[in-house]
Every structure is written in C-alpha cells, then in structure tokens.
Design a protein around this motif. Structure first.
Motif, mmCIF file in Angstrom:
data_model
loop_
_atom_site.group_PDB
_atom_site.id
_atom_site.type_symbol
_atom_site.label_atom_id
_atom_site.label_comp_id
_atom_site.label_asym_id
_atom_site.label_seq_id
_atom_site.Cartn_x
_atom_site.Cartn_y
_atom_site.Cartn_z
ATOM 1 N N LEU A 474 3.247 0.878 29.861
ATOM 2 C CA LEU A 474 2.842 1.891 30.807
ATOM 3 C C LEU A 474 1.114 1.742 31.318
ATOM 4 C CD1 LEU A 474 4.570 4.954 29.244
ATOM 5 C CD2 LEU A 474 4.958 3.858 31.438
ATOM 6 N N LYS A 477 1.299 -1.202 33.821
ATOM 7 C CA LYS A 477 1.626 -0.525 35.347
ATOM 8 C C LYS A 477 0.449 0.271 35.861
ATOM 9 C CE LYS A 477 5.394 2.363 37.002
ATOM 10 N NZ LYS A 477 6.519 3.423 36.722
ATOM 11 N N THR A 490 2.096 7.854 35.658
ATOM 12 C CA THR A 490 2.467 6.631 34.580
ATOM 13 C C THR A 490 1.674 7.133 33.316
ATOM 14 O OG1 THR A 490 2.705 4.962 36.228
ATOM 15 C CG2 THR A 490 2.022 4.449 34.088
#
Length: 538
Positions: A474, A477, A490
């Motif tokens: 995460l 990302k 996120t």
C-alpha cells in the motif's frame, strides 16, 4: 543517468536501510520551544531583515548534537537548525507547502524542479545560486549521507541532483516514484549549507564556520551545557512566504540557555528571566489563569503500543495483540501519562499528518473481561522509557492493566538511551513497549517506518521486526498517487490493517505546553514549531 526501480513492495521493503545507527532519532522524545501566532515575512513598522533592538530569551532541553543539517537527530537540533539554515520550501498550516529558497516548483512522482529565488545570500555574503543549493543537496542525497531522514525525503535508491545556474533551477531525480519529495524538502535535515560549511564538515558539525549559514541568524556564541547566542543577519531578506502575516519583529539576539528541569524553567518564566519556553508535566499548571502568559498545548509525540513481532515472541499471535488492546483504556492511559492533558488518538500518526486516520471506529474497544480470557498466564517482558509520563507513568499504567488482565508481566522502566538501545540492539529482551514518535517529517511513511519495512537488525528503521508486506504494498501504491484523495484512501487502508490487526494500538499524545510571555510570539504549524518565527510584539 538514472537507474529506475519499479514501485514494488520490494522497493518499499528496502527503505531506510542505512538508518540503523540513527533509528532512535526518529522516535526520541525531546523538548522544543514552540508558539501560537502565524505569518509570512514580517511587514509593518520593521521590514524583513531589519534588526530588532531587543532580545528573546528562550530554553533548549539539551546541547545540540550537531549544527550540520544532515546530522540533526532531535527536537533541540531541529529548533536551532531553523534559525541557521533555510530550506527549499516550508510547511504552513494544514501542511500547505510555501516558498522558502525556492519560489516555485514542478513536481512529478519521480522528479522535482525548483526555481531558486534571486538575491538570497549566505552569511558570508556568497550568493545562494542554483549551484550552491545543488551542492548542499548532493551531500544530503549521497548514498553515504549521515541523515536519518534521507529515505523519508528521497525514497530508496539513488537520487541525482543537478543545477542550471542560467535558468536558476535545481532538479532532483529519483530512482522510484516518491510523492513525499516536496514535503520532505521542507525538513530541517535538508537545510542548505553554504560553500564555506561544505568545505569543512567537521567544523560545520561543531558550529565553527560563520559563513556556513543560509538562514536568518548566525551562531555567535556557544557555551556547551550552558547557553547559545544567535544574532540576526541585517542583510537577510529571504523569509519563508507564510500565508498569514507574522506580527512583531525578529529579535536582534536570541539567547537559548540549556535546561531540562521543567520546574526551574517555569521559575525563570515567572520571574521574568525567560520569555518563551516549553513546559512538560505538572509545572505547566503554574501558568493557569496567568494573564501575563499565553499558553498552548501541543503534541510532543504520538504514544502507541508496539510489539516485538519477531519469531519466537508471544505477539506474533494476533489474538494476544488484540487482547492487549482490549486490556487498555486510552482515557485512563492519558490521565496517568499527562494528567489528561494529552489528546486521544485514532492513529499512530498525529492528527496533523496528512491522511492520518480520524475514525475512532477503527480502534479495538476496551474489554477487560475478554482480555483476561486470553492473557491469563501469558509471560510478557516490557521495556519502557521513563520520559513517557512522570517516572514512566505511561509504562506503569500499561503494566498494571495487563497484570489485572492476568498477564505475568515484567516491566523495566529505563532511561531513553537504554530504552532505544535495548529495543534496537537487544532484540530478544523485550516483547512490548510504549512507543513515542515525533515524526518530524510529518508524513504517513514517517509514522509507519518504525513498524513496517526492513527491521533494524538488517539496517532499517523497523523496531517491531515484522516487514508486513501487505502494508508495504500500500505504501508503494501511495507513492505513485498524485491525487491527495486517492493517496489518503490508500493510506487509510494501511492504517486500517495496522490498527485492526493490532500491530499498533493508538493511545494519546505526549503533550507539552508552549508558554510565552506577553510581548512575544512564535508560530506553530501542524503541531510542530518553527523557531525562526519567534517575534517581539511589544
């Protein structure tokens, strides 16, 4: 020129690998004076750069560990650094990035180009050109950088810094997407060191180069363990462009004495021998109702439970971690730690950090009966730092709550240095601790870095030992997302995983009280100080 790494979880797992010697710096609790009014370059009767005819007398908790920006380690270092060095950008209220040495910028996830303001000079008169800025940032970006903040600003892998003096621009190219670059370049550790300082790093560390400084003040006197004197540069005009005007005028002289005794510092404030200081503990109440002072409670650190999740330790079991959360009551913890002055937290990142969770519904609810059913007879070794509450009261509360839940708990309340050494080097001697995080970078990755990624024994910042691949995915990302809403979404997923699986248990802030005599002021942004905004208003 750039070796490109894809934004993979493996890349995130490697972040912070250089930092084991300075891991404690990311979480060490130290006092920094801070204040309450905001502003930009001073206007009004005294223009920017014009000397005040008076002095501000303040306090630092301890001697600075270094006067070199790349080596800053604690809050006293940060405060002194702000007086001496400018950065490319600064953080205003609500984490808004505003100009400092850079007047504008063009940012992508893998690169930033900054236009350097004209007319800025070093303390020895050397013009601050794009080339001067780039040479300083190259030291920070070097693979051999001494800065514990390098990966928080630049990510993992090489970063290439170049200058175009004709265009007046500096470009920073990254090895992987890292959307924290702009905010990272507001950090104290990225302060621009002038050529005279770069020529003699050892003397820079000692503060012995008058021409090293790019900020509004120079260090003109130092008495180790006693006091430091800073003098305003009368030619200084490169004040950060904060959006709200700072009232008052900069002091011609700032005198910072060294004193860690809150009672003694309070006495100095009350008797008129100090103008501005930060007070911890019960002495803060001595200013209640006193109209001669303005006060503001700020979060000195974020307090949360951290577990040793290395193989062989009990808290690899999520049921046991959850039971610890059920055994604790954050309100009682806050009362024990600070007499209830702290703020209850819903995240391990303080509320001023962008994307910090505000949903208390994510927290595991207190349930002592359920905790007892799981914890009875479980042996737990707890190491706590004495600075967390009077004589380590935060740790004592946790130990008693777990003991009441049936756990067989051994608590060692130790000084800060022993605590950080044991948790990062004597890995088999502890199972649980109260963690206190400053997170000077004010980023979500800064808050996460002590509980995910490369463990300290492998050269990283992660004290807990579990790399936690789903959360690393995460983070990777998030570092590709330029839209704030998407990135916060996120990071909300990351916090949900960390909190719901009880890898961390958010508790409360460790508060300090900013105490300012009438006639003086200083600006606090996002719960953190900016000592360069100290002003005389009388």
């Amino acid at each position: 020129m750039i070796q490109t790494f894809p934004p993979t979880a493996g890349t995130a797992a490697r972040r912070g690998r250089r930092l084991a010697p300075l891991a404690a710096a990311a979480v060490a609790i130290a006092v920094a004076a801070t204040g309450c009014t905001t502003g930009s370059a001073p206007t009004g009767s005294t223009a920017a750069g014009q000397a005040s005819t008076d002095t501000i007398r303040t306090v630092v908790n301890a001697d600075p560990t270094s006067f070199a920006p790349v080596e800053v380690r604690n809050a006293d270092d940060y405060g002194i650094n702000r007086l001496l060095f400018s950065t490319l950008v600064r953080r205003d209220e609500n984490n808004k990035i505003v100009p400092d040495l850079a007047t504008k910028w063009d940012i992508t996830p893998t690169q930033g180009t900054f236009t350097i303001r004209s007319g800025a000079t070093c303390s020895d008169g050397t013009p601050i050109t794009a080339g001067v800025v780039a040479e300083s940032l190259k030291v920070f970006a070097s693979p051999d950088s001494k800065s514990s903040f390098r990966p928080l600003v630049l990510g993992e892998g090489p970063a290439i810094v170049t200058a175009d003096d004709a265009a007046g621009t500096v470009t920073v190219k990254l090895a992987q997407p890292w959307t924290d670059l702009l905010q990272g370049l507001s950090l104290h550790a990225t302060g621009i060191v002038c050529p005279a300082g770069l020529k003699d790093p050892k003397a820079l560390t000692a503060g012995d180069i008058p021409g090293a400084f790019s900020g509004p003040y120079t260090l003109t006197k130092k008495q180790h363990g006693v006091a430091y004197t800073f003098t305003l540069r009368e030619d200084y005009k490169a004040w950060p462009e904060y959006q709200t005007e700072i009232s008052g005028t900069p002091a011609r002289t700032i005198e910072a004495s060294v004193n860690a005794n809150a009672s003694a510092v309070s006495n100095e404030l009350l008797t008129g021998t100090k103008d501005l200081a930060t007070i911890r503990g019960k002495d803060a109440t001595r200013f209640d109702g006193n109209k001669d002072f303005s006060t503001q409670v700020i979060p000195q650190g974020s307090l949360y439970m951290m577990f040793n999740e290395r193989p062989g330790h009990p808290f690899t079991d999520p049921a046991l971690r959850r039971a610890v959360a059920q055994a604790l009551d954050s309100t009682a913890f806050n009362q024990a730690t600070s007499g209830g002055l702290g703020e209850l937290y819903s995240s391990f990142a303080h509320p001023g950090v962008p994307c910090s969770n505000k949903d208390a519904g994510l927290l595991i609810k207190s349930d002592p009966a359920a905790a007892k059913a799981t914890l009875t007879g479980v042996k737990i070794r707890m190491v706590g730092a004495q600075v967390f509450g009077p004589n380590g009261a935060a740790n004592t509360y946790v130990a008693e709550a777990l003991r009441s839940a049936g756990a067989d708990i051994e608590l060692r309340n130790v000084d800060l240095a022993t605590w950080s050494t044991d948790l990062t080097q004597k890995l088999d001697t502890w199972d649980i601790t109260v963690m206190g995080g400053i997170n000077a970078g004010g980023t979500m990755y800064g808050a996460l870095s002590t509980v995910i990624g490369t463990p300290v024994e492998k050269g990283g910042l992660n004290w807990g030992g579990l790399e936690n691949q789903p959360v690393l995915d995460l983070v990777s990302k998030a570092m590709t997302q330029t839209d704030d809403t998407e990135r916060c979404g996120t990071y909300q997923e990351a916090q949900k995983l960390m909190i719901s699986e009880a890898h961390v248990i958010p508790l409360a802030s460790l508060p300090s009280q900013v105490t300012i005599r009438s006639g003086f002021a200083m600006h606090t942004m996002n719960g953190q100080p900016d000592e360069s905004t100290m002003r005389i208003t009388k």
